[in-house]
Motif scaffolding. Structure first.
Motif, mmCIF file in Angstrom:
data_model
loop_
_atom_site.group_PDB
_atom_site.id
_atom_site.type_symbol
_atom_site.label_atom_id
_atom_site.label_comp_id
_atom_site.label_asym_id
_atom_site.label_seq_id
_atom_site.Cartn_x
_atom_site.Cartn_y
_atom_site.Cartn_z
ATOM 1 N N ALA A 85 0.867 -1.192 -0.037
ATOM 2 C CA ALA A 85 0.041 -0.069 -0.060
ATOM 3 C C ALA A 85 1.049 1.218 0.129
ATOM 4 O O ALA A 85 2.264 1.163 0.552
ATOM 5 C CB ALA A 85 -0.791 0.025 1.350
ATOM 6 N N VAL A 139 1.221 5.131 0.946
ATOM 7 C CA VAL A 139 0.756 6.489 1.898
ATOM 8 C C VAL A 139 1.405 7.730 1.308
ATOM 9 O O VAL A 139 2.322 7.798 0.974
ATOM 10 C CB VAL A 139 0.970 6.171 3.377
ATOM 11 N N THR A 140 0.311 8.716 1.308
ATOM 12 C CA THR A 140 0.763 10.231 0.903
ATOM 13 C C THR A 140 1.387 10.806 1.965
ATOM 14 O O THR A 140 0.654 10.867 3.245
ATOM 15 C CB THR A 140 -0.103 10.853 0.461
ATOM 16 N N THR A 141 2.703 11.191 2.244
ATOM 17 C CA THR A 141 3.460 11.691 3.403
ATOM 18 C C THR A 141 3.765 13.326 3.097
ATOM 19 O O THR A 141 3.778 13.543 1.812
ATOM 20 C CB THR A 141 4.510 10.933 3.831
ATOM 21 N N THR A 182 5.755 3.649 0.326
ATOM 22 C CA THR A 182 5.027 2.352 0.179
ATOM 23 C C THR A 182 5.785 1.482 1.031
ATOM 24 O O THR A 182 6.919 1.387 1.453
ATOM 25 C CB THR A 182 5.360 1.982 -1.424
ATOM 26 N N SER A 222 10.408 -1.106 2.365
ATOM 27 C CA SER A 222 9.563 0.077 2.617
ATOM 28 C C SER A 222 10.452 1.090 2.147
ATOM 29 O O SER A 222 11.636 1.079 2.361
ATOM 30 C CB SER A 222 8.885 0.261 3.982
ATOM 31 N N ASP A 257 6.675 5.385 -4.864
ATOM 32 C CA ASP A 257 5.604 4.644 -5.133
ATOM 33 C C ASP A 257 5.610 3.619 -6.208
ATOM 34 O O ASP A 257 4.619 2.956 -6.721
ATOM 35 C CB ASP A 257 4.363 5.768 -5.996
ATOM 36 N N ASP A 304 -5.333 -1.041 -0.340
ATOM 37 C CA ASP A 304 -5.803 0.404 0.141
ATOM 38 C C ASP A 304 -4.912 0.710 1.235
ATOM 39 O O ASP A 304 -4.702 1.770 1.388
ATOM 40 C CB ASP A 304 -7.204 0.724 0.083
ATOM 41 N N SER A 305 -4.958 -0.268 2.015
ATOM 42 C CA SER A 305 -4.367 -0.242 3.457
ATOM 43 C C SER A 305 -3.818 -1.302 4.063
ATOM 44 O O SER A 305 -4.226 -2.458 3.614
ATOM 45 C CB SER A 305 -5.476 0.363 4.475
ATOM 46 N N THR A 329 0.060 0.603 7.947
ATOM 47 C CA THR A 329 -0.447 1.700 7.413
ATOM 48 C C THR A 329 -0.562 2.895 8.306
ATOM 49 O O THR A 329 -0.386 4.063 8.316
ATOM 50 C CB THR A 329 -1.521 1.582 6.439
ATOM 51 N N ARG A 330 -1.451 2.586 9.555
ATOM 52 C CA ARG A 330 -1.640 3.331 10.763
ATOM 53 C C ARG A 330 -0.204 4.006 11.146
ATOM 54 O O ARG A 330 -0.054 5.165 11.480
ATOM 55 C CB ARG A 330 -2.564 2.827 11.623
ATOM 56 N N GLU A 351 1.183 6.707 8.831
ATOM 57 C CA GLU A 351 0.509 8.120 8.903
ATOM 58 C C GLU A 351 0.866 8.756 10.158
ATOM 59 O O GLU A 351 1.099 9.995 10.253
ATOM 60 C CB GLU A 351 -0.907 7.812 8.678
#
Length: 169
Positions: free
Chosen positions: A7, A9-11, A17, A29, A33, A55-56, A61-62, A65
């Protein structure tokens, strides 16, 4: 045929990724992208044959973020799975113990890894780390206070160190 989920994530410092195995352990990771590029960083014995977009990734993912939002300890309990020789595997475990806000030099990292004379090997452990952020190689810098290298670019490394409340220079 092995499968890994990924997945993006926009940071604040660009797309991030993560690829995880069936148990949810991070295999690779970074601030990209390009999941296929990350897949190729994984040791051949762990490298999945196929990637599946999600998607997650739930907890992973949490944590990404939450870390980027300011909770720099959010990454500490995420399981990571990397494979290599004994020194690199040990060095990656040592990297995970370097606290946010308290970066070390490559020399100090080599000492903590049990081989004080092996500064180049310690630097190699950082360079070969596939699980950026979760194995925080960004917390290691040169003895002269300069950042050294970073697969994801020095602006990203600089941001991470500032985000964690410190900068070696």
């Amino acid at each position: 045929m092995s499968l890994a989920d990924y997945a993006m994530v926009t940071t604040p410092i660009g797309p991030f990724t993560a690829l995880v195995d069936a148990e949810g352990a991070v295999l690779a990771s970074g601030w990209t992208d390009d999941a296929e590029n990350l897949r190729m960083l994984i040791h051949p014995s762990l490298r999945p044959a196929e990637l599946r977009h999600r998607d997650s990734l739930g907890t992973v993912t949490r944590a990404i973020e939450t870390y980027h939002a300011g909770e720099v300890l959010a990454i500490d309990d995420i399981t990571v799975r990397q494979m290599s020789g004994p020194f690199l595997v040990h060095a990656w475990e040592v990297l995970r113990k370097i606290p946010a806000g308290d970066p070390v030099t490559y020399t100090a990292f080599a000492e903590r890894s049990g081989r004080p004379e092996a500064v180049r090997a310690a630097a190699n452990a950082c360079a070969r780390n596939a699980a950026a952020l979760f194995v925080p190689c960004h917390r290691v810098f040169r003895t002269d206070g300069t950042l050294g290298g970073f697969r994801w670019g020095l602006p990203v490394k600089n941001w991470l160190l500032a985000h964690e409340g410190t900068h070696p220079a």
